[in-house]
Enzyme design. Structure first.
Site, short mmCIF file in Angstrom:
data_model
loop_
_atom_site.label_atom_id
_atom_site.label_comp_id
_atom_site.label_asym_id
_atom_site.label_seq_id
_atom_site.Cartn_x
_atom_site.Cartn_y
_atom_site.Cartn_z
N GLU A 101 14.50 -20.45 20.43
CA GLU A 101 13.16 -20.00 21.20
C GLU A 101 13.33 -18.52 21.43
O GLU A 101 12.14 -17.89 21.85
CB GLU A 101 12.79 -21.15 22.35
CG GLU A 101 12.54 -22.37 21.88
CD GLU A 101 13.10 -23.50 22.77
OE1 GLU A 101 13.55 -23.33 23.83
OE2 GLU A 101 13.26 -24.69 22.24
N SER A 150 16.84 -32.82 18.89
CA SER A 150 16.29 -34.27 19.18
C SER A 150 17.37 -35.20 19.25
O SER A 150 17.14 -36.35 18.85
CB SER A 150 15.30 -34.64 18.06
OG SER A 150 14.18 -33.90 18.06
N HIS A 179 19.31 -18.79 21.42
CA HIS A 179 18.52 -19.98 21.11
C HIS A 179 17.41 -19.82 20.27
O HIS A 179 16.73 -18.52 20.38
CB HIS A 179 18.16 -20.71 22.50
CG HIS A 179 17.58 -21.78 22.12
ND1 HIS A 179 16.47 -22.18 21.89
CD2 HIS A 179 18.08 -23.21 22.48
CE1 HIS A 179 16.13 -23.53 21.66
NE2 HIS A 179 17.39 -24.14 21.84
N ASN A 222 20.79 -28.30 27.96
CA ASN A 222 19.81 -27.06 27.96
C ASN A 222 18.53 -27.63 28.54
O ASN A 222 17.70 -28.19 27.85
CB ASN A 222 19.83 -26.42 26.74
CG ASN A 222 18.73 -25.53 26.52
OD1 ASN A 222 18.30 -24.89 27.87
ND2 ASN A 222 18.07 -24.87 25.31
N TRP A 223 18.26 -27.14 29.95
CA TRP A 223 17.36 -27.69 30.72
C TRP A 223 15.97 -26.94 30.38
O TRP A 223 14.77 -27.14 30.65
CB TRP A 223 17.51 -27.70 31.97
CG TRP A 223 18.27 -28.82 32.43
CD1 TRP A 223 19.00 -29.73 31.92
CD2 TRP A 223 18.50 -28.88 33.92
NE1 TRP A 223 19.80 -30.33 32.63
CE2 TRP A 223 19.56 -29.87 33.77
CE3 TRP A 223 18.37 -28.21 35.21
CZ2 TRP A 223 20.27 -30.40 35.26
CZ3 TRP A 223 18.86 -28.77 36.30
CH2 TRP A 223 19.91 -29.74 36.20
N LYS A 224 16.02 -25.60 29.59
CA LYS A 224 14.99 -24.68 29.02
C LYS A 224 14.25 -24.50 30.47
O LYS A 224 14.75 -24.51 31.69
CB LYS A 224 14.14 -25.50 28.07
CG LYS A 224 14.95 -25.67 26.87
CD LYS A 224 14.35 -26.07 25.77
CE LYS A 224 15.09 -26.69 24.39
NZ LYS A 224 14.55 -26.94 23.46
N GLY A 263 12.82 -30.69 19.48
CA GLY A 263 11.42 -31.06 20.31
C GLY A 263 10.62 -31.95 19.61
O GLY A 263 9.50 -32.25 20.18
N GLY A 313 18.36 -31.02 24.47
CA GLY A 313 17.13 -30.67 25.40
C GLY A 313 16.56 -31.48 25.99
O GLY A 313 17.04 -32.12 27.08
N GLY A 314 15.54 -31.99 25.51
CA GLY A 314 14.59 -33.21 26.24
C GLY A 314 15.58 -34.30 26.81
O GLY A 314 15.38 -34.67 27.94
N GLU A 337 21.42 -25.64 15.60
CA GLU A 337 19.90 -26.38 15.89
C GLU A 337 18.88 -26.04 14.77
O GLU A 337 18.30 -25.00 15.06
CB GLU A 337 19.39 -25.67 17.43
CG GLU A 337 20.54 -26.13 18.28
CD GLU A 337 19.90 -26.00 19.80
OE1 GLU A 337 20.03 -27.13 20.25
OE2 GLU A 337 19.05 -25.10 19.93
#
Ligand code: 13P
Length: 249
Positions: free
Chosen positions: A97, A213, A95, A9-11, A173, A234-235, A167
């Site tokens: 977010e 993470s 998600h 997930n590149w957000k 993150g 993610g990251g 998640e």
């Protein structure tokens, strides 16, 4: 259980050139094709160009969100059929977010999941508790609400078509991964909820991914757990080397 699913997930990251470069590298670096289904989820503006690169490869394309309506006066929104038309096979729904910053409720997300399935997109439906909820001993309560309300009135046949991502919000993150045991315990609980909504046979077929993470250092052990069927990253999906290490685990 089939292949592990590992989704990036590149957000809200990567402009067009950066997205193209990253996906070119990943295409070359992905070796573990028999064991893993890789999905990448760039932002809407990069979907079409990324699709040109991955469409004849083993990498699948996903979007990070969609709207429930098919078309019309909904300025700024994107429909399921638009996502299909640029090659998406998956869509992330709910998600944390989106829940947190855009107030998306379980009821609204339930609609999105249904619309995604009607359009032959595989929803990756996200659930997870906040730190406050965990500390208050409410993990199961929160997960139960998110699963039962978000997946309400969906037939067993259709539930087989979805993917769930657990998640924990406190692990996203933050560098604080849930321990493999903590994650697996919640996955087992989600599977139990799915058994009560369908049957053991159907619940077994639903992939439950862990996200929060995930790094090349932590992914192996997480993926080795009984009820963890993949990861939502993610990251660490923003760099070709680290994502390649995770998908080739
Ligand atoms: P991080 O891997 O950056 O913690 O993000 C997890 C996530 O939210 C994936 O959807």
């Amino acid at each position: 259980m089939g292949k592990m699913i590992i989704a990036g997930n590149w957000k809200m990251n990567k402009d067009l050139d950066e997205a193209v470069q990253l996906v070119e590298k990943l295409k070359k670096g992905f070796k573990n094709k028999n064991k893993v289904e890789v999905v990448i989820c760039p932002s809407f503006t990069n979907l079409s160009s990324v699709n040109e690169i991955v469409k004849d490869s083993d990498i699948k394309l996903g979007a990070q969100n969609m709207y429930t309506e098919e078309k019309g006066a909904y300025t700024g929104e994107i429909s399921a059929s638009m996502l299909k038309s640029v090659g998406c096979k998956y869509v992330i729904i709910g998600h944390s977010e989106r829940r947190q910053y855009f107030n998306e409720s379980n009821q609204f997300l339930n609609n999105k999941v249904k619309v995604a399935i009607e359009n032959n997109l595989t929803p990756i439906y996200c659930v997870g508790e906040t730190l406050e909820q965990r500390e208050a001993g409410k993990v199961e309560k929160v997960i139960k609400e998110q699963v039962s309300e978000g997946l309400k009135d969906i037939s067993a046949d259709d539930l087989k078509k979805i993917v769930i991502a657990y998640e924990p919000v406190w692990a996203i993150g933050t560098g604080k991964t849930a321990t493999p045991q903590q994650a697996n315990d919640v996955h087992v609980y989600i599977r139990k909820l799915l058994v009560s909504m369908t049957s053991e046979a159907v619940a077994e077929q639903i992939s439950i991914l862990y996200g929060g993470s995930v790094t090349p250092e932590t992914s192996n052990e997480l993926m080795g757990k009984s009820d963890i069927d993949g990861a939502l990253v993610g990251g660490a999906s923003l760099k070709a080397d680290s994502f390649a290490d995770i998908i080739n685990y």
